[in-house]
Enzyme design. Structure first.
Site, PDB file in Angstrom:
ATOM      1  N   GLY A  17       0.842  -1.197   0.000  1.00 29.54           N
ATOM      2  CA  GLY A  17       0.000   0.000   0.000  1.00 29.54           C
ATOM      3  C   GLY A  17       0.875   1.243   0.000  1.00 29.54           C
ATOM      4  O   GLY A  17       1.886   1.282   0.698  1.00 29.54           O
ATOM      5  N   ARG A  78       0.826  -4.661  -5.086  1.00 31.25           N
ATOM      6  CA  ARG A  78       1.038  -6.048  -4.674  1.00 31.25           C
ATOM      7  C   ARG A  78       1.408  -6.851  -5.932  1.00 31.25           C
ATOM      8  O   ARG A  78       1.018  -6.489  -7.042  1.00 31.25           O
ATOM      9  CB  ARG A  78      -0.236  -6.621  -4.063  1.00 31.25           C
ATOM     10  CG  ARG A  78      -1.118  -5.573  -3.380  1.00 31.25           C
ATOM     11  CD  ARG A  78      -1.019  -5.564  -1.889  1.00 31.25           C
ATOM     12  NE  ARG A  78      -1.951  -4.581  -1.333  1.00 31.25           N
ATOM     13  CZ  ARG A  78      -1.736  -3.882  -0.238  1.00 31.25           C
ATOM     14  NH1 ARG A  78      -0.616  -4.025   0.437  1.00 31.25           N
ATOM     15  NH2 ARG A  78      -2.628  -3.032   0.213  1.00 31.25           N
ATOM     16  N   ASP A 109       5.679  -4.857   5.671  1.00 35.64           N
ATOM     17  CA  ASP A 109       6.319  -6.109   6.097  1.00 35.64           C
ATOM     18  C   ASP A 109       6.297  -7.187   5.018  1.00 35.64           C
ATOM     19  O   ASP A 109       7.225  -7.982   4.916  1.00 35.64           O
ATOM     20  CB  ASP A 109       5.767  -6.617   7.435  1.00 35.64           C
ATOM     21  CG  ASP A 109       4.264  -6.742   7.440  1.00 35.64           C
ATOM     22  OD1 ASP A 109       3.629  -6.407   6.417  1.00 35.64           O
ATOM     23  OD2 ASP A 109       3.720  -7.179   8.463  1.00 35.64           O
ATOM     24  N   THR A 131       4.720   2.254   5.444  1.00 38.90           N
ATOM     25  CA  THR A 131       3.304   1.867   5.478  1.00 38.90           C
ATOM     26  C   THR A 131       2.625   2.761   6.504  1.00 38.90           C
ATOM     27  O   THR A 131       3.235   3.091   7.527  1.00 38.90           O
ATOM     28  CB  THR A 131       3.094   0.390   5.882  1.00 38.90           C
ATOM     29  OG1 THR A 131       1.733   0.210   6.312  1.00 38.90           O
ATOM     30  CG2 THR A 131       3.985  -0.044   7.035  1.00 38.90           C
ATOM     31  N   ASP A 133       0.406   1.914   8.453  1.00 37.77           N
ATOM     32  CA  ASP A 133      -0.102   1.115   9.585  1.00 37.77           C
ATOM     33  C   ASP A 133       0.819   1.106  10.806  1.00 37.77           C
ATOM     34  O   ASP A 133       0.389   0.774  11.906  1.00 37.77           O
ATOM     35  CB  ASP A 133      -0.324  -0.335   9.142  1.00 37.77           C
ATOM     36  CG  ASP A 133      -1.314  -0.446   7.996  1.00 37.77           C
ATOM     37  OD1 ASP A 133      -2.142   0.468   7.838  1.00 37.77           O
ATOM     38  OD2 ASP A 133      -1.251  -1.447   7.256  1.00 37.77           O
ATOM     39  N   ASP A 135       3.017  -1.114  11.508  1.00 38.02           N
ATOM     40  CA  ASP A 135       2.889  -2.479  12.029  1.00 38.02           C
ATOM     41  C   ASP A 135       4.110  -3.331  11.714  1.00 38.02           C
ATOM     42  O   ASP A 135       4.017  -4.545  11.629  1.00 38.02           O
ATOM     43  CB  ASP A 135       1.626  -3.133  11.435  1.00 38.02           C
ATOM     44  CG  ASP A 135       1.704  -3.236   9.905  1.00 38.02           C
ATOM     45  OD1 ASP A 135       2.599  -2.616   9.302  1.00 38.02           O
ATOM     46  OD2 ASP A 135       0.876  -3.949   9.319  1.00 38.02           O
ATOM     47  N   ARG A 177      -4.995  -1.850   9.258  1.00 35.96           N
ATOM     48  CA  ARG A 177      -5.074  -3.314   9.090  1.00 35.96           C
ATOM     49  C   ARG A 177      -5.265  -3.985  10.448  1.00 35.96           C
ATOM     50  O   ARG A 177      -6.239  -3.701  11.110  1.00 35.96           O
ATOM     51  CB  ARG A 177      -3.828  -3.831   8.367  1.00 35.96           C
ATOM     52  CG  ARG A 177      -4.093  -5.145   7.669  1.00 35.96           C
ATOM     53  CD  ARG A 177      -2.943  -5.599   6.839  1.00 35.96           C
ATOM     54  NE  ARG A 177      -2.758  -4.743   5.683  1.00 35.96           N
ATOM     55  CZ  ARG A 177      -2.334  -5.171   4.511  1.00 35.96           C
ATOM     56  NH1 ARG A 177      -2.036  -6.441   4.339  1.00 35.96           N
ATOM     57  NH2 ARG A 177      -2.174  -4.345   3.505  1.00 35.96           N
TER      58      ARG A 177
HETATM   59  P1  ADP Z   1       3.106  -4.518   2.581  1.00 35.87           P
HETATM   60  O1  ADP Z   1       4.489  -4.534   2.042  1.00 35.87           O
HETATM   61  O2  ADP Z   1       2.536  -3.133   2.687  1.00 35.87           O
HETATM   62  O3  ADP Z   1       2.968  -5.324   3.860  1.00 35.87           O
HETATM   63  P2  ADP Z   1       1.900  -6.747   1.175  1.00 35.87           P
HETATM   64  O4  ADP Z   1       1.844  -7.618   2.381  1.00 35.87           O
HETATM   65  O5  ADP Z   1       0.711  -6.764   0.266  1.00 35.87           O
HETATM   66  O6  ADP Z   1       2.151  -5.222   1.502  1.00 35.87           O
HETATM   67  O7  ADP Z   1       3.192  -7.186   0.345  1.00 35.87           O
HETATM   68  C1  ADP Z   1       3.569  -6.500  -0.839  1.00 35.87           C
HETATM   69  C2  ADP Z   1       4.142  -7.481  -1.831  1.00 35.87           C
HETATM   70  O8  ADP Z   1       5.346  -8.057  -1.285  1.00 35.87           O
HETATM   71  C3  ADP Z   1       3.283  -8.678  -2.171  1.00 35.87           C
HETATM   72  O9  ADP Z   1       2.292  -8.406  -3.137  1.00 35.87           O
HETATM   73  C4  ADP Z   1       4.329  -9.639  -2.710  1.00 35.87           C
HETATM   74  O10 ADP Z   1       4.696  -9.280  -4.012  1.00 35.87           O
HETATM   75  C5  ADP Z   1       5.501  -9.386  -1.782  1.00 35.87           C
HETATM   76  N1  ADP Z   1       5.508 -10.337  -0.667  1.00 35.87           N
HETATM   77  C6  ADP Z   1       4.752 -10.309   0.448  1.00 35.87           C
HETATM   78  N2  ADP Z   1       5.011 -11.336   1.270  1.00 35.87           N
HETATM   79  C7  ADP Z   1       5.955 -12.068   0.645  1.00 35.87           C
HETATM   80  C8  ADP Z   1       6.642 -13.284   0.956  1.00 35.87           C
HETATM   81  N3  ADP Z   1       6.414 -13.944   2.092  1.00 35.87           N
HETATM   82  N4  ADP Z   1       7.541 -13.749   0.056  1.00 35.87           N
HETATM   83  C9  ADP Z   1       7.785 -13.077  -1.080  1.00 35.87           C
HETATM   84  N5  ADP Z   1       7.175 -11.937  -1.438  1.00 35.87           N
HETATM   85  C10 ADP Z   1       6.274 -11.440  -0.598  1.00 35.87           C
HETATM   86  O1  F6P Z   2      -1.365  -1.298   4.615  1.00 38.88           O
HETATM   87  C1  F6P Z   2      -1.949  -0.055   4.357  1.00 38.88           C
HETATM   88  C2  F6P Z   2      -3.437  -0.211   4.207  1.00 38.88           C
HETATM   89  O2  F6P Z   2      -3.978   1.046   3.833  1.00 38.88           O
HETATM   90  C3  F6P Z   2      -4.173  -0.761   5.419  1.00 38.88           C
HETATM   91  O3  F6P Z   2      -4.364   0.219   6.425  1.00 38.88           O
HETATM   92  C4  F6P Z   2      -5.433  -1.273   4.791  1.00 38.88           C
HETATM   93  O4  F6P Z   2      -5.989  -2.307   5.571  1.00 38.88           O
HETATM   94  C5  F6P Z   2      -4.943  -1.799   3.471  1.00 38.88           C
HETATM   95  O5  F6P Z   2      -3.730  -1.129   3.180  1.00 38.88           O
HETATM   96  C6  F6P Z   2      -5.876  -1.601   2.304  1.00 38.88           C
HETATM   97  O6  F6P Z   2      -5.297  -2.248   1.217  1.00 38.88           O
HETATM   98  P1  F6P Z   2      -5.746  -2.080  -0.298  1.00 38.88           P
HETATM   99  O7  F6P Z   2      -5.032  -0.884  -0.840  1.00 38.88           O
HETATM  100  O8  F6P Z   2      -5.282  -3.329  -0.959  1.00 38.88           O
HETATM  101  O9  F6P Z   2      -7.233  -1.915  -0.308  1.00 38.88           O
END
Ligand code: ADP
Ligand code: F6P
Length: 327
Positions: A17, A78, A109, A131, A133, A135, A177
């Site tokens: 995000g 993502r 994360d 992010t 969040d 978190d 989140r």
């Molecule tokens: P954020 O980085 O904000 O936590 P996401 O959890 O959606 O957002 O992760 C972003 C992107 O990072 C995912 O769409 C994926 O491409 C990659 N990713 C997330 N978790 C993993 C993982 N365990 N192994 C490899 N790539 C990952």
């Molecule tokens: O991680 C940032 C965040 O805005 C969260 O606060 C929320 O739950 C989520 O992303 C929303 O994700 P998306 O952009 O996929 O709707």
């Protein structure tokens, strides 16, 4: 600082995000690298840019004016395919083909987990926490959190004005989140009557009791800041309050994506700049697989595979994290 002069170019991407300050970080990465004679390539749309091979060289002019711009000029997103080992292997091969001596991954994360996978495949990677969040394990604060809280605070102040004119309860749902940090910070900063988070579930009867107490104390409003990951959605809690015999008529507002956009705060601009510069310095001194964490008012490089299991935005376990330095 001993620089690795073999690195001719690095890549930078934003993932997950978007968060206010991502652009400021991209700018810092580009300017810090160019200053040291290293070229920078922007990778589009998070890990998707590695899968689709969409990269573009960024010069100093391309990142001008980015300190104050929300969103991400590189796009953020993502990339579900990146969870597959063979896709990641193709991406690692592409990074080598493109002659990128390292990558700066700006994101949350999940993005950090992806960065660590690349690191394990021998690609030098430094992750920058971004992010709204807040978190992420290992860092006291992430890029974007401060701005998102300020945005929520401004909105809650406005909602509070109308709540007190009409003797209403207003439930304001904030993002985050599974983490209640945004709710707690914005709730305290606005003097909300109640804050409900995923970390501390509450009995419905306690909400009603607090309302009764507030009315007895002469309060003309009842503001509830509700984290999106909490036990009720805003609409559900509003309905439950209105169906029972309560002193305040309830309404709700979901702040939603408004918290993700907008110009970054002064704090986020500086944080993003310092972390971006640190990420480049780390790569150029041969450090990989680390997070540019904020701790005790400075950036520290924390190994990504040595982070606590869970985020601790309240700072209780932060001091127990092992840290390494660039030297
Ligand atoms: P954020 O980085 O904000 O936590 P996401 O959890 O959606 O957002 O992760 C972003 C992107 O990072 C995912 O769409 C994926 O491409 C990659 N990713 C997330 N978790 C993993 C993982 N365990 N192994 C490899 N790539 C990952
Ligand atoms: O991680 C940032 C965040 O805005 C969260 O606060 C929320 O739950 C989520 O992303 C929303 O994700 P998306 O952009 O996929 O709707």
């Amino acid at each position: 600082m001993m620089l690795n002069t073999d690195i001719g170019a690095i890549g930078v991407l934003c993932s997950g995000g978007d968060a206010p300050g991502m652009n400021a970080c991209v700018r810092a990465v580009v300017r810090a690298a160019l200053y040291r004679g290293v070229k920078v390539w922007g990778v589009y749309d998070g890990y998707n840019g590695l899968v689709r091979r969409e990269i573009e060289e960024l010069d100093s002019a391309k990142v001008a004016g980015l300190l104050q711009r929300g969103g991400s000029i590189l796009g953020s997103g993502r990339c579900p395919e990146f969870h597959e080992a063979d896709v990641r292997a193709q991406c690692a091969a592409y990074v080598r083909e493109a002659d990128l001596g390292g990558l700066v991954v700006i994101g949350g994360d999940g993005s950090l987990a992806g960065a660590m996978e690349l690191h394990r495949m021998g690609i030098p990677v430094v992750a920058v926490p971004a992010t709204i969040d807040n978190d992420m394990p290992g860092t006291e604060i992430t890029i974007g959190t401060d701005t998102a809280i300020n945005t929520a605070v401004e909105a809650i102040d406005r909602l509070s004005d109308t709540a007190s004119s009409h003797n209403r309860a207003i439930i304001v749902e904030v993002m985050g989140r599974h983490c209640g940090y945004l709710a707690v910070q914005s709730g305290i900063a606005t003097g909300a009557e109640m804050i409900i988070t995923p970390e501390r579930p509450i009995e419905l009867q306690s909400v009603f009791d607090e309302m009764t107490n507030a009315e007895r104390r002469g309060k003309n409003r009842f503001m509830i800041v509700l984290a999106e990951g909490a036990q009720w959605h805003a609409s559900e809690l509003t309905r439950l309050i209105n169906e029972a015999d309560n002193p305040y008529d309830a309404r709700f507002t979901i702040l939603g994506y408004i918290q993700r956009g907008g110009a970054p705060s002064r704090f986020d601009r500086i944080l993003a700049t310092r972390m971006g510069v640190s990420a480049v310095e780390a790569l150029l001194t041969g450090v990989s697989g680390v997070l540019t964490a904020w701790s005790h008012n400075r950036v520290e490089l924390v190994p990504g595979d040595d982070l606590p299991e869970r985020a601790d935005p309240w700072g209780e376990t932060l001091t127990r994290i092992q840290r390494i330095s660039t030297r």
